[in-house]
Design a protein around this motif. Structure first.
Motif, PDB file in Angstrom:
ATOM      1  N   SER A  49       0.829  -1.212   0.000  1.00  0.00           N
ATOM      2  CA  SER A  49       0.000   0.000   0.000  1.00  0.00           C
ATOM      3  C   SER A  49       0.862   1.260   0.000  1.00  0.00           C
ATOM      4  CB  SER A  49      -0.968  -0.005   1.183  1.00  0.00           C
ATOM      5  OG  SER A  49      -0.255   0.059   2.401  1.00  0.00           O
ATOM      6  N   ILE A  50       2.022   1.204   0.652  1.00  0.00           N
ATOM      7  CA  ILE A  50       2.930   2.362   0.637  1.00  0.00           C
ATOM      8  C   ILE A  50       3.414   2.625  -0.789  1.00  0.00           C
ATOM      9  CG2 ILE A  50       5.202   3.191   1.373  1.00  0.00           C
ATOM     10  CD1 ILE A  50       4.673   1.837   4.073  1.00  0.00           C
ATOM     11  N   ALA A  51       3.760   1.562  -1.500  1.00  0.00           N
ATOM     12  CA  ALA A  51       4.205   1.720  -2.897  1.00  0.00           C
ATOM     13  C   ALA A  51       3.077   2.292  -3.755  1.00  0.00           C
ATOM     14  CB  ALA A  51       4.671   0.378  -3.448  1.00  0.00           C
ATOM     15  N   LEU A  52       1.865   1.807  -3.552  1.00  0.00           N
ATOM     16  CA  LEU A  52       0.716   2.319  -4.326  1.00  0.00           C
ATOM     17  C   LEU A  52       0.418   3.777  -4.002  1.00  0.00           C
ATOM     18  CD1 LEU A  52      -1.698  -0.752  -4.238  1.00  0.00           C
ATOM     19  CD2 LEU A  52      -0.469   0.162  -6.207  1.00  0.00           C
ATOM     20  N   ILE A  53       0.571   4.164  -2.743  1.00  0.00           N
ATOM     21  CA  ILE A  53       0.341   5.563  -2.364  1.00  0.00           C
ATOM     22  C   ILE A  53       1.346   6.474  -3.073  1.00  0.00           C
ATOM     23  CG2 ILE A  53       0.544   7.207  -0.445  1.00  0.00           C
ATOM     24  CD1 ILE A  53      -0.803   5.077   1.324  1.00  0.00           C
ATOM     25  N   VAL A  54       2.597   6.059  -3.140  1.00  0.00           N
ATOM     26  CA  VAL A  54       3.625   6.862  -3.824  1.00  0.00           C
ATOM     27  C   VAL A  54       3.278   7.017  -5.305  1.00  0.00           C
ATOM     28  CG1 VAL A  54       6.047   6.882  -4.541  1.00  0.00           C
ATOM     29  CG2 VAL A  54       5.448   6.300  -2.189  1.00  0.00           C
ATOM     30  N   ILE A  55       2.829   5.936  -5.927  1.00  0.00           N
ATOM     31  CA  ILE A  55       2.466   5.995  -7.347  1.00  0.00           C
ATOM     32  C   ILE A  55       1.236   6.870  -7.553  1.00  0.00           C
ATOM     33  CG2 ILE A  55       1.605   4.626  -9.281  1.00  0.00           C
ATOM     34  CD1 ILE A  55       3.365   2.315  -8.195  1.00  0.00           C
ATOM     35  N   CYS A  56       0.198   6.683  -6.742  1.00  0.00           N
ATOM     36  CA  CYS A  56      -1.048   7.451  -6.903  1.00  0.00           C
ATOM     37  C   CYS A  56      -0.841   8.933  -6.601  1.00  0.00           C
ATOM     38  CB  CYS A  56      -2.140   6.881  -6.004  1.00  0.00           C
ATOM     39  SG  CYS A  56      -2.752   5.282  -6.540  1.00  0.00           S
ATOM     40  N   LYS A  57       0.062   9.232  -5.659  1.00  0.00           N
ATOM     41  CA  LYS A  57       0.323  10.629  -5.303  1.00  0.00           C
ATOM     42  C   LYS A  57       0.865  11.404  -6.504  1.00  0.00           C
ATOM     43  CE  LYS A  57       4.115  11.473  -3.197  1.00  0.00           C
ATOM     44  NZ  LYS A  57       4.894  12.228  -4.139  1.00  0.00           N
ATOM     45  N   ASP A  58       1.684  10.761  -7.307  1.00  0.00           N
ATOM     46  CA  ASP A  58       2.243  11.417  -8.488  1.00  0.00           C
ATOM     47  C   ASP A  58       1.157  11.842  -9.468  1.00  0.00           C
ATOM     48  OD1 ASP A  58       4.801  11.226  -7.554  1.00  0.00           O
ATOM     49  OD2 ASP A  58       5.356   9.520  -8.814  1.00  0.00           O
ATOM     50  N   TYR A  59       0.087  11.074  -9.575  1.00  0.00           N
ATOM     51  CA  TYR A  59      -0.972  11.380 -10.523  1.00  0.00           C
ATOM     52  C   TYR A  59      -1.849  12.553 -10.082  1.00  0.00           C
ATOM     53  CZ  TYR A  59       0.099   7.484 -13.554  1.00  0.00           C
ATOM     54  OH  TYR A  59       0.715   6.653 -14.449  1.00  0.00           O
ATOM     55  N   LEU A  60      -1.666  13.047  -8.870  1.00  0.00           N
ATOM     56  CA  LEU A  60      -2.430  14.210  -8.418  1.00  0.00           C
ATOM     57  C   LEU A  60      -1.857  15.510  -8.964  1.00  0.00           C
ATOM     58  CD1 LEU A  60      -3.220  13.316  -4.710  1.00  0.00           C
ATOM     59  CD2 LEU A  60      -4.650  13.010  -6.730  1.00  0.00           C
ATOM     60  N   HIS A  61      -0.602  15.503  -9.401  1.00  0.00           N
ATOM     61  CA  HIS A  61       0.039  16.694  -9.957  1.00  0.00           C
ATOM     62  C   HIS A  61       0.056  16.572 -11.485  1.00  0.00           C
ATOM     63  CE1 HIS A  61       2.592  20.193 -10.112  1.00  0.00           C
ATOM     64  NE2 HIS A  61       3.372  19.545 -10.951  1.00  0.00           N
ATOM     65  N   GLN A  62      -0.893  17.257 -12.127  1.00  0.00           N
ATOM     66  CA  GLN A  62      -0.989  17.166 -13.583  1.00  0.00           C
ATOM     67  C   GLN A  62      -1.001  18.560 -14.200  1.00  0.00           C
ATOM     68  OE1 GLN A  62      -4.011  14.577 -15.107  1.00  0.00           O
ATOM     69  NE2 GLN A  62      -3.735  13.096 -13.467  1.00  0.00           N
ATOM     70  N   GLU A  63      -0.461  18.622 -15.414  1.00  0.00           N
ATOM     71  CA  GLU A  63      -0.412  19.874 -16.164  1.00  0.00           C
ATOM     72  C   GLU A  63      -0.767  19.599 -17.620  1.00  0.00           C
ATOM     73  OE1 GLU A  63       3.215  22.077 -13.795  1.00  0.00           O
ATOM     74  OE2 GLU A  63       3.722  20.668 -15.388  1.00  0.00           O
ATOM     75  N   ILE A  64      -1.236  20.633 -18.286  1.00  0.00           N
ATOM     76  CA  ILE A  64      -1.486  20.573 -19.723  1.00  0.00           C
ATOM     77  C   ILE A  64      -0.449  21.472 -20.386  1.00  0.00           C
ATOM     78  CG2 ILE A  64      -3.066  21.232 -21.586  1.00  0.00           C
ATOM     79  CD1 ILE A  64      -4.129  18.832 -20.289  1.00  0.00           C
ATOM     80  N   GLU A  65       0.164  20.960 -21.452  1.00  0.00           N
ATOM     81  CA  GLU A  65       1.181  21.717 -22.181  1.00  0.00           C
ATOM     82  C   GLU A  65       0.682  21.978 -23.601  1.00  0.00           C
ATOM     83  OE1 GLU A  65       5.883  21.109 -22.958  1.00  0.00           O
ATOM     84  OE2 GLU A  65       4.582  19.458 -23.576  1.00  0.00           O
ATOM     85  N   PHE A  66       0.727  23.239 -23.993  1.00  0.00           N
ATOM     86  CA  PHE A  66       0.409  23.623 -25.369  1.00  0.00           C
ATOM     87  C   PHE A  66       1.724  23.987 -26.051  1.00  0.00           C
ATOM     88  CE2 PHE A  66      -3.245  25.272 -22.855  1.00  0.00           C
ATOM     89  CZ  PHE A  66      -4.214  24.407 -23.332  1.00  0.00           C
ATOM     90  N   ILE A  67       1.992  23.363 -27.181  1.00  0.00           N
ATOM     91  CA  ILE A  67       3.144  23.739 -28.003  1.00  0.00           C
ATOM     92  C   ILE A  67       2.573  24.212 -29.334  1.00  0.00           C
ATOM     93  CG2 ILE A  67       5.217  22.966 -29.174  1.00  0.00           C
ATOM     94  CD1 ILE A  67       5.599  20.946 -26.918  1.00  0.00           C
ATOM     95  N   ILE A  68       2.790  25.477 -29.641  1.00  0.00           N
ATOM     96  CA  ILE A  68       2.247  26.071 -30.860  1.00  0.00           C
ATOM     97  C   ILE A  68       3.405  26.345 -31.816  1.00  0.00           C
ATOM     98  CG2 ILE A  68       0.894  27.966 -31.813  1.00  0.00           C
ATOM     99  CD1 ILE A  68      -0.309  28.320 -28.998  1.00  0.00           C
ATOM    100  N   THR A  69       3.355  25.694 -32.970  1.00  0.00           N
ATOM    101  CA  THR A  69       4.379  25.866 -33.992  1.00  0.00           C
ATOM    102  C   THR A  69       3.699  26.234 -35.294  1.00  0.00           C
ATOM    103  OG1 THR A  69       5.650  24.118 -32.912  1.00  0.00           O
ATOM    104  CG2 THR A  69       6.378  24.809 -35.100  1.00  0.00           C
ATOM    105  N   ASN A  70       3.912  27.450 -35.745  1.00  0.00           N
ATOM    106  CA  ASN A  70       3.301  27.951 -36.982  1.00  0.00           C
ATOM    107  C   ASN A  70       1.791  27.727 -37.013  1.00  0.00           C
ATOM    108  OD1 ASN A  70       5.818  28.720 -37.884  1.00  0.00           O
ATOM    109  ND2 ASN A  70       6.175  26.792 -38.929  1.00  0.00           N
ATOM    110  N   GLY A  71       1.133  27.888 -35.877  1.00  0.00           N
ATOM    111  CA  GLY A  71      -0.318  27.754 -35.806  1.00  0.00           C
ATOM    112  C   GLY A  71      -0.807  26.357 -35.495  1.00  0.00           C
ATOM    113  N   ASP A  72       0.048  25.356 -35.605  1.00  0.00           N
ATOM    114  CA  ASP A  72      -0.325  23.993 -35.214  1.00  0.00           C
ATOM    115  C   ASP A  72      -0.191  23.877 -33.701  1.00  0.00           C
ATOM    116  OD1 ASP A  72      -0.604  23.410 -37.905  1.00  0.00           O
ATOM    117  OD2 ASP A  72       1.350  22.437 -38.059  1.00  0.00           O
ATOM    118  N   ILE A  73      -1.210  23.311 -33.058  1.00  0.00           N
ATOM    119  CA  ILE A  73      -1.224  23.211 -31.608  1.00  0.00           C
ATOM    120  C   ILE A  73      -1.116  21.743 -31.205  1.00  0.00           C
ATOM    121  CG2 ILE A  73      -2.484  23.728 -29.489  1.00  0.00           C
ATOM    122  CD1 ILE A  73      -3.961  25.927 -31.089  1.00  0.00           C
TER     123      ILE A  73
END
Length: 166
Positions: A49-73
């Protein structure tokens, strides 16, 4: 010369990730109790359960990244600043219109529900939330993106007449 912009925004973790973490915590408590009742099984469940908590904790920090190159997103989800998973590509040729997401016309299109809407907006939406229309007819979609000023200027220069943002 290619034009390039990048934007990173924090997003809320999905309810499934929060539920998984809570279940791991309950498993941790059960394992702690089982250590007293049946030590070999309890230690196994407790350490797992300790190992699973460490893995699940990582999934709480999420970000969305937009990379725009010549209008393509290119849109990607970044999990725990370690894993990058592409979730969408929007090509400049497919874009039919760009407008502020707060405009009455965009709000009406979204409220009607005839057009599929995909939102990539952070926990606290910024001032530069835009709606990008892609496709035509029955396959038209609206992408609501939380961009910064540089990204909006980039898109305005690439799209020119398709942009209703002044």
């Amino acid at each position: 010369m290619d034009r390039y912009n990048e934007r990173l925004i924090k997003i809320k973790p999905s309810p499934i990730n929060v539920l998984a973490l809570l279940m791991c915590i309950v498993l941790f408590l059960v394992g702690a109790l089982l250590v007293l009742l049946s030590p070999p099984l309890g230690v196994l469940i407790f350490s797992g359960s300790i190992a699973l908590i460490v893995i699940c904790k990582d999934y709480l920090h999420q970000e969305i990244e937009f990379i725009i190159t010549n209008g393509d997103i290119d849109v990607a989800r970044i999990i725990a600043k370690k894993k990058r998973k592409p979730i969408g590509v929007l090509e400049a040729n497919d874009i039919t219109k760009m407008d502020w997401a707060t405009s009455e016309r965009v709000k009406n299109d979204i409220d009607l529900g005839k057009i599929k809407v995909t939102e990539y907006v952070g926990i606290v939406p910024g001032d530069q939330v835009v709606a990008i229309y892609a496709g035509e007819g029955d396959k038209q979609e609206i992408y609501v993106l939380d961009l910064d000023e540089k990204c909006v200027d980039h898109m305005k220069q690439v799209l020119k007449v398709k942009s209703e943002i002044k």
